[in-house]
Motif scaffolding. Structure first.
Motif, PDB file in Angstrom:
ATOM      1  N   ASP A   1       0.923  -1.214   0.058  1.00  0.00           N
ATOM      2  CA  ASP A   1      -0.012   0.057  -0.044  1.00  0.00           C
ATOM      3  C   ASP A   1       1.125   1.145   0.150  1.00  0.00           C
ATOM      4  N   GLY A   2       1.141   2.021  -1.222  1.00  0.00           N
ATOM      5  CA  GLY A   2       2.036   2.741  -1.314  1.00  0.00           C
ATOM      6  C   GLY A   2       3.376   1.923  -1.172  1.00  0.00           C
ATOM      7  N   ASP A   3       4.365   2.491  -0.482  1.00  0.00           N
ATOM      8  CA  ASP A   3       5.594   1.914   0.063  1.00  0.00           C
ATOM      9  C   ASP A   3       5.532   0.994   1.208  1.00  0.00           C
ATOM     10  N   LYS A   4       4.505   0.706   1.816  1.00  0.00           N
ATOM     11  CA  LYS A   4       4.355  -0.030   2.865  1.00  0.00           C
ATOM     12  C   LYS A   4       3.891  -1.620   2.553  1.00  0.00           C
ATOM     13  N   LEU A   5       4.749  -2.632   3.140  1.00  0.00           N
ATOM     14  CA  LEU A   5       4.276  -3.878   2.902  1.00  0.00           C
ATOM     15  C   LEU A   5       3.230  -4.277   3.877  1.00  0.00           C
ATOM     16  N   ILE A   6       2.272  -5.027   3.165  1.00  0.00           N
ATOM     17  CA  ILE A   6       0.925  -5.182   3.997  1.00  0.00           C
ATOM     18  C   ILE A   6       0.612  -6.719   3.897  1.00  0.00           C
ATOM     19  N   GLY A   7       1.236  -7.357   3.047  1.00  0.00           N
ATOM     20  CA  GLY A   7       1.202  -8.865   2.949  1.00  0.00           C
ATOM     21  C   GLY A   7       1.856  -9.465   1.764  1.00  0.00           C
ATOM     22  N   MET A   8       1.756 -10.942   1.470  1.00  0.00           N
ATOM     23  CA  MET A   8       2.340 -11.434   0.704  1.00  0.00           C
ATOM     24  C   MET A   8       1.345 -12.695   0.186  1.00  0.00           C
ATOM     25  N   ILE A   9       1.370 -12.811  -1.167  1.00  0.00           N
ATOM     26  CA  ILE A   9       0.655 -13.503  -2.016  1.00  0.00           C
ATOM     27  C   ILE A   9       1.533 -14.480  -2.610  1.00  0.00           C
ATOM     28  N   SER A  10       1.021 -15.983  -2.661  1.00  0.00           N
ATOM     29  CA  SER A  10       1.825 -16.873  -3.349  1.00  0.00           C
ATOM     30  C   SER A  10       0.974 -17.764  -4.172  1.00  0.00           C
ATOM     31  N   ILE A  11       1.458 -18.249  -5.045  1.00  0.00           N
ATOM     32  CA  ILE A  11       0.772 -18.881  -6.076  1.00  0.00           C
ATOM     33  C   ILE A  11      -0.064 -20.021  -5.567  1.00  0.00           C
ATOM     34  N   GLY A  12       0.184 -20.544  -4.399  1.00  0.00           N
ATOM     35  CA  GLY A  12      -0.555 -21.355  -3.651  1.00  0.00           C
ATOM     36  C   GLY A  12      -1.901 -20.723  -3.314  1.00  0.00           C
ATOM     37  N   ASP A  13      -1.695 -19.623  -2.788  1.00  0.00           N
ATOM     38  CA  ASP A  13      -2.809 -18.491  -2.479  1.00  0.00           C
ATOM     39  C   ASP A  13      -3.769 -18.476  -3.520  1.00  0.00           C
ATOM     40  N   VAL A  14      -3.364 -18.204  -4.801  1.00  0.00           N
ATOM     41  CA  VAL A  14      -4.052 -17.829  -5.898  1.00  0.00           C
ATOM     42  C   VAL A  14      -4.937 -19.221  -6.302  1.00  0.00           C
ATOM     43  N   VAL A  15      -3.821 -20.449  -6.207  1.00  0.00           N
ATOM     44  CA  VAL A  15      -4.574 -21.778  -6.616  1.00  0.00           C
ATOM     45  C   VAL A  15      -5.810 -22.106  -5.694  1.00  0.00           C
ATOM     46  N   LYS A  16      -5.775 -22.010  -4.408  1.00  0.00           N
ATOM     47  CA  LYS A  16      -6.612 -21.951  -3.350  1.00  0.00           C
ATOM     48  C   LYS A  16      -7.740 -21.199  -3.728  1.00  0.00           C
ATOM     49  N   HIS A  17      -7.656 -20.148  -3.988  1.00  0.00           N
ATOM     50  CA  HIS A  17      -8.712 -19.002  -4.297  1.00  0.00           C
ATOM     51  C   HIS A  17      -9.435 -19.463  -5.580  1.00  0.00           C
ATOM     52  N   ARG A  18      -8.543 -19.912  -6.644  1.00  0.00           N
ATOM     53  CA  ARG A  18      -9.464 -20.641  -7.801  1.00  0.00           C
ATOM     54  C   ARG A  18     -10.392 -21.748  -7.673  1.00  0.00           C
ATOM     55  N   MET A  19      -9.659 -22.444  -6.826  1.00  0.00           N
ATOM     56  CA  MET A  19     -10.553 -23.667  -6.341  1.00  0.00           C
ATOM     57  C   MET A  19     -11.731 -23.437  -5.773  1.00  0.00           C
ATOM     58  N   GLN A  20     -11.865 -22.561  -4.682  1.00  0.00           N
ATOM     59  CA  GLN A  20     -12.761 -22.132  -4.000  1.00  0.00           C
ATOM     60  C   GLN A  20     -13.709 -21.453  -4.713  1.00  0.00           C
ATOM     61  N   GLN A  21     -13.490 -20.659  -5.612  1.00  0.00           N
ATOM     62  CA  GLN A  21     -14.372 -20.192  -6.481  1.00  0.00           C
ATOM     63  C   GLN A  21     -14.829 -20.917  -7.601  1.00  0.00           C
ATOM     64  N   ALA A  22     -14.255 -22.089  -8.013  1.00  0.00           N
ATOM     65  CA  ALA A  22     -14.832 -23.086  -9.014  1.00  0.00           C
ATOM     66  C   ALA A  22     -15.637 -23.833  -8.300  1.00  0.00           C
ATOM     67  N   ALA A  23     -15.623 -24.210  -7.089  1.00  0.00           N
ATOM     68  CA  ALA A  23     -16.408 -24.993  -6.319  1.00  0.00           C
ATOM     69  C   ALA A  23     -17.679 -24.351  -6.062  1.00  0.00           C
ATOM     70  N   ALA A  24     -17.733 -23.011  -5.601  1.00  0.00           N
ATOM     71  CA  ALA A  24     -18.738 -22.133  -5.348  1.00  0.00           C
ATOM     72  C   ALA A  24     -19.627 -22.007  -6.668  1.00  0.00           C
ATOM     73  N   GLU A  25     -19.056 -21.839  -7.858  1.00  0.00           N
ATOM     74  CA  GLU A  25     -19.726 -21.825  -9.332  1.00  0.00           C
ATOM     75  C   GLU A  25     -20.425 -22.974  -9.520  1.00  0.00           C
ATOM     76  N   ASN A  26     -19.733 -24.185  -9.006  1.00  0.00           N
ATOM     77  CA  ASN A  26     -20.403 -25.569  -9.308  1.00  0.00           C
ATOM     78  C   ASN A  26     -21.603 -25.668  -8.719  1.00  0.00           C
ATOM     79  N   GLU A  27     -21.283 -25.182  -7.311  1.00  0.00           N
ATOM     80  CA  GLU A  27     -22.461 -25.468  -6.362  1.00  0.00           C
ATOM     81  C   GLU A  27     -23.603 -24.520  -6.866  1.00  0.00           C
ATOM     82  N   ALA A  28     -23.374 -23.167  -7.346  1.00  0.00           N
ATOM     83  CA  ALA A  28     -24.446 -22.266  -7.899  1.00  0.00           C
ATOM     84  C   ALA A  28     -25.232 -22.987  -9.106  1.00  0.00           C
ATOM     85  N   LEU A  29     -24.376 -23.697  -9.968  1.00  0.00           N
ATOM     86  CA  LEU A  29     -24.912 -24.341 -11.269  1.00  0.00           C
ATOM     87  C   LEU A  29     -25.801 -25.414 -10.721  1.00  0.00           C
TER      88      LEU A  29
END
Length: 142
Positions: free
Chosen positions: A107-135
Motif C-alpha cells: 500500500d504505497g511503499d508499505k508492505l501489507i502482505g504476501m501472496i503466493s501461487i498457492g494462495d491464488v490456486v486455493k482461491h481459484r479452487m474455492q471459486q470454482a467449487a462455489a460456481e459448481n454449487e450455484a450451477l
C-alpha cells in the motif's frame, strides 16, 4: 475478486526480514515457517526478496560460506509487487509472465502482505467449487 480479499482470508500476519540480516537467518526462517520466500525490508519499505531458490543457487555457486553473507548478496533486488485492489486475474498474469511464485502486496511503499501461487490456486479452487454449487442449485430448481 481482488488481492485484498485473498489477504483477508489469509490473515494479516506479515513475515519479513530487515536488511542487514544474514542469508542463514533468512534460510532458518524460511524453514521454520515453511514458506518459500521472504520480503527484505528497510524500515518497512521493500528493498528485496529472498526465496528458497536464491539460497540454493547461492550455495551451489559459492558454497556453504554464503550463509554467513549479508542477505543483500543473494536477494532479488528488483521486486514485482501488487496492490490490494489489483484483480486476481492481473496477479495471475504477472506471476505467469514474470515466472514468479511470490508477490509482496504493498500500500504505497508499505508492505501489507504476501501472496503466493498457492494462495491464488486455493482461491481459484474455492471459486470454482462455489460456481459448481450455484450451477447445481440452478439446474435442480428446474
Amino acid at each position: 475478486m481482488n488481492v485484498g480479499q485473498i489477504l483477508s482470508h489469509k490473515g494479516d500476519d506479515i513475515i519479513a526480514m530487515e536488511r542487514g540480516c544474514t542469508v542463514m537467518e533468512v534460510a532458518k526462517l524460511l524453514g521454520e515457517r515453511r514458506i518459500g520466500a521472504i520480503p527484505i525490508v528497510d524500515g518497512g519499505t521493500i528493498c528485496g526478496i529472498m526465496s528458497e531458490r536464491d539460497v540454493v543457487r547461492g550455495i551451489a555457486i559459492r558454497g556453504g560460506g554464503v550463509l554467513a553473507d549479508d542477505v543483500s548478496t543473494l536477494m532479488t533486488k528488483s521486486v514485482f509487487t501488487c496492490g490490494k485492489d489489483d484483480t486476481v486475474y492481473e496477479l495471475m498474469k504477472m506471476m505467469t509472465e514474470r515466472r514468479i511464485r511470490h508477490v509482496p502486496v504493498v500500500d504505497g511503499d508499505k508492505l501489507i502482505g504476501m501472496i503466493s501461487i498457492g494462495d491464488v490456486v486455493k482461491h481459484r479452487m474455492q471459486q470454482a467449487a462455489a460456481e459448481n454449487e450455484a450451477l447445481k442449485d440452478y439446474i435442480a430448481q428446474g
